[in-house]
Design an enzyme around this catalytic site. Structure first.
Site, PDB file in Angstrom:
ATOM      1  N   ASP A  14      -8.680 -24.298  15.171  1.00  0.00           N
ATOM      2  CA  ASP A  14      -9.221 -25.173  16.223  1.00  0.00           C
ATOM      3  C   ASP A  14      -9.618 -24.405  17.474  1.00  0.00           C
ATOM      4  O   ASP A  14     -10.744 -24.519  17.959  1.00  0.00           O
ATOM      5  CB  ASP A  14      -8.189 -26.245  16.627  1.00  0.00           C
ATOM      6  CG  ASP A  14      -8.089 -27.374  15.609  1.00  0.00           C
ATOM      7  OD1 ASP A  14      -9.041 -27.560  14.816  1.00  0.00           O
ATOM      8  OD2 ASP A  14      -7.059 -28.069  15.613  1.00  0.00           O
ATOM      9  N   ARG A  94       4.835 -26.821  26.878  1.00  0.00           N
ATOM     10  CA  ARG A  94       3.519 -27.166  27.407  1.00  0.00           C
ATOM     11  C   ARG A  94       3.353 -26.964  28.906  1.00  0.00           C
ATOM     12  O   ARG A  94       2.344 -26.390  29.339  1.00  0.00           O
ATOM     13  CB  ARG A  94       3.136 -28.603  27.029  1.00  0.00           C
ATOM     14  CG  ARG A  94       2.926 -28.812  25.540  1.00  0.00           C
ATOM     15  CD  ARG A  94       1.846 -27.913  24.974  1.00  0.00           C
ATOM     16  NE  ARG A  94       1.640 -28.163  23.552  1.00  0.00           N
ATOM     17  CZ  ARG A  94       1.739 -27.240  22.604  1.00  0.00           C
ATOM     18  NH1 ARG A  94       2.044 -26.007  22.911  1.00  0.00           N
ATOM     19  NH2 ARG A  94       1.532 -27.547  21.343  1.00  0.00           N
ATOM     20  N   ASP A 123       0.753 -33.807  23.650  1.00  0.00           N
ATOM     21  CA  ASP A 123       0.488 -32.501  24.247  1.00  0.00           C
ATOM     22  C   ASP A 123      -0.684 -32.525  25.233  1.00  0.00           C
ATOM     23  O   ASP A 123      -0.657 -31.846  26.252  1.00  0.00           O
ATOM     24  CB  ASP A 123       0.266 -31.459  23.148  1.00  0.00           C
ATOM     25  CG  ASP A 123       1.567 -31.117  22.430  1.00  0.00           C
ATOM     26  OD1 ASP A 123       2.629 -31.216  23.076  1.00  0.00           O
ATOM     27  OD2 ASP A 123       1.528 -30.761  21.241  1.00  0.00           O
ATOM     28  N   SER A 175       0.958 -29.413  10.168  1.00  0.00           N
ATOM     29  CA  SER A 175       0.622 -28.942  11.506  1.00  0.00           C
ATOM     30  C   SER A 175       1.918 -28.475  12.150  1.00  0.00           C
ATOM     31  O   SER A 175       2.877 -29.238  12.265  1.00  0.00           O
ATOM     32  CB  SER A 175       0.000 -30.088  12.310  1.00  0.00           C
ATOM     33  OG  SER A 175       0.141 -29.812  13.684  1.00  0.00           O
TER      34      SER A 175
END
Ligand code: ARG
Length: 401
Positions: A14, A94, A123, A175
Site C-alpha cells: 500500500d 500511532r 488508525d 493484515s
C-alpha cells in the site's frame, strides 16, 4: 495542491503504491518516514524501496526507546487495557509515528503528510488527530480513502506499470501490524468470529499445547511502577520487553482473541499476540495489590478504563492525557519490589510478591496468637456502618417494630 509530502512508510504494498501515486496525482515531491518501534521483522531495504517507489528521500528513525519510555510504560502504569483485554500495541504506536512524521515534515519543508490507513479503521483517526494536535498547518492526505484501486491485484498491476518492486514474498492472508509491545492480526478467515484462528495466524507465540511441559518462573522487579530487572538482571525497557516476549511466546502466553468496538462504530474480531504486555500488566497489577491503599487502588481501576479509551481513540496529545499521567505518576512512587510469576502452557500464575512499600501487615492479617487487630473495635464499627441499612428497613419494611 501540496508541493512536498511526507509519507508514513512501511515498505509494504500500500505505502509503496501511495508514494508513486502522490507523485503522479499531485506532481509533488514525496519523502518517506519509517519508524522502528522495535518490531521483530527487520526493516530491510526500506530506503531503496522508497526511492524506487518514487520518493526523493527516505528517513528511518529508531523510536524503540522513546516508544517504551513515553508511551508503553505510561500505559502499563495506568493498567490501560482496551475493553479489559487489548494492551494496545498498535494504538500506542500511532501517536509516536505521527509525531515523528510531522517533525520531519516540518524540518524538510513539507506542506502535507500522507498515511496508508484505511477509511474504516481506528488508525486513520489516531494519525490525523495526532497530526491535527501537533501541526495543524499541515494538510493530511489519506489515499486509501479516495484512490481508484479496488484490490491488491490492481495495486500490483500499478507497481508493474511503474517499475515499483513488489516483494516476491508469498501473499499473507492476514493484515498484520507489529511492534515491540505486540502484534495485531486481522482479515482473512479471522473475520468470522465463529471460526477459531488457524495456527498460521500466530506470528510470535507457540500454541499452549506445544509449549513445554514444565512451568517457567520469572521474577520481575519494579521501581516506581516501571519494570527494571528480570530474574535479578537489570535491563532497560526495550531489552526487558524483548526478553519477556521470547519467554512468554515460548510458553504460549499472550494470545488474545477478542471482538472489539472500533471508534468508527464497527465491531471487529481481532487476534493479538502480546506476551510481554500481558505478563507485565499482570505483574504490575499484583504489585499494586500489595502497595496501593484501597481508595487509590479502586479509583485507579476506574480511571484505567478511561485512559484505555483515550489511547484507543487517538486522543494521546490532549490535556486530559497529561492530567491522567500526573495522577498515575503520583500513585507509582510506592510501586516498588518484585513479583514472581509462573508461565505454563498459555497461563500465568502469580507465585509470590515482595515490596519495601508493602501495606500487608502480618500482625493484622494473622489468625495466630501474634494477632494485634482490635477485634472488640469491630462491634462499634459494624453498628455505625450498618446504621443506614437498619434505618431503611425499619422505616420501609417495619423490621424490628
Ligand atoms: N484493532 C486494533 C486497533 O485498532 C488493531 C489495528 C491493526 N491495524 C492494522 N493496520 N492492521 O488498535
Amino acid at each position: 495542491m501540496p508541493n512536498k509530502i511526507a509519507l508514513a512508510y512501511s515498505g509494504g504494498l500500500d505505502t509503496s503504491v501511495i508514494a508513486r501515486w502522490l507523485v503522479e496525482n499531485y506532481g509533488a515531491e514525496v519523502i518517506t518516514v519509517t519508524g522502528n518501534l522495535g518490531q521483530q521483522k527487520e526493516l530491510v531495504n526500506i530506503e531503496e524501496k522508497a526511492m524506487r517507489s518514487g520518493a526523493s528521500a527516505a528517513f528511518i528513525l529508531d523510536l524503540a526507546d522513546e516508544f517504551v519510555s513515553d508511551y508503553v510504560f505510561p500505559a502499563l502504569k495506568a493498567g490501560a487495557l482496551y475493553e479489559g483485554l487489548y494492551p494496545m500495541a498498535t494504538a500506542l504506536g500511532r501517536p509516536l509515528l505521527a509525531k515523528a512524521l510531522v517533525e520531519i515534515a516540518i524540518r524538510e519543508g513539507c506542506d502535507a503528510v500522507a498515511h496508508g490507513c484505511t477509511g474504516k479503521g481506528n488508525d486513520q483517526v489516531r494519525f490525523e488527530a495526532s497530526a491535527a494536535a501537533l501541526a495543524p498547518q499541515l494538510k493530511v492526505i489519506a489515499p486509501l480513502r479516495d484512490w481508484e484501486f479496488g484490490s491488491r491485484e490492481e495495486e500490483i498491476a500499478y507497481c508493474e506499470q511503474h517499475g515499483i518492486p513488489v516483494a516476491a514474498t508469498r501473499e499473507n492472508p492476514y493484515s498484520i501490524d507489529e511492534n515491540l509491545w505486540g502484534t495485531s492480526i486481522e482479515c482473512g478467515v479471522l473475520e468470522d468470529p465463529k471460526v477459531a484462528p488457524p495456527a498460521d495466524a500466530f506470528q510470535r507465540t507457540c500454541s499452549p499445547q506445544q509449549a513445554p511441559d514444565q512451568a517457567t518462573a520469572v521474577t520481575i522487579e519494579f521501581s516506581n511502577g516501571t519494570p527494571v530487572a528480570l530474574d535479578g538482571v537489570p535491563m532497560d525497557g526495550v531489552r526487558l520487553i524483548h526478553a519477556l516476549n521470547e519467554l512468554g511466546g515460548a510458553n504460549g502466553v499472550g494470545r488474545i482473541d477478542m471482538v472489539e468496538n472500533r471508534l468508527v462504530g464497527i465491531k471487529s474480531r481481532e487476534i493479538y499476540e502480546a506476551p510481554a504486555a500481558v505478563i507485565l500488566h499482570r505483574a504490575h497489577e499484583e504489585l499494586e495489590r500489595l502497595t496501593l491503599d484501597r481508595e487509590t487502588a479502586h479509583h485507579k481501576r476506574k480511571m484505567a478504563a478511561d485512559y484505555a479509551n483515550l489511547i484507543y481513540n487517538g486522543q494521546w496529545f490532549t490535556p486530559l492525557r497529561q492530567a491522567f499521567d500526573a495522577f498515575i505518576e503520583a500513585t507509582q512512587a510506592v510501586v516498588n519490589g518484585w513479583v514472581r510469576l509462573s508461565l505454563y502452557k498459555g497461563t500465568i500464575t502469580t507465585e509470590a510478591r515482595w515490596s519495601p512499600n508493602s501495606l500487608y501487615d502480618p500482625e493484622l492479617a494473622t489468625y495466630t496468637s501474634a494477632d494485634t487487630f482490635d477485634h472488640k473495635a469491630s462491634a462499634g464499627f459494624i453498628k455505625v456502618f450498618s446504621l443506614p441499612m437498619r434505618t431503611w428497613h425499619q422505616v420501609n419494611e417495619g423490621k424490628g417494630q
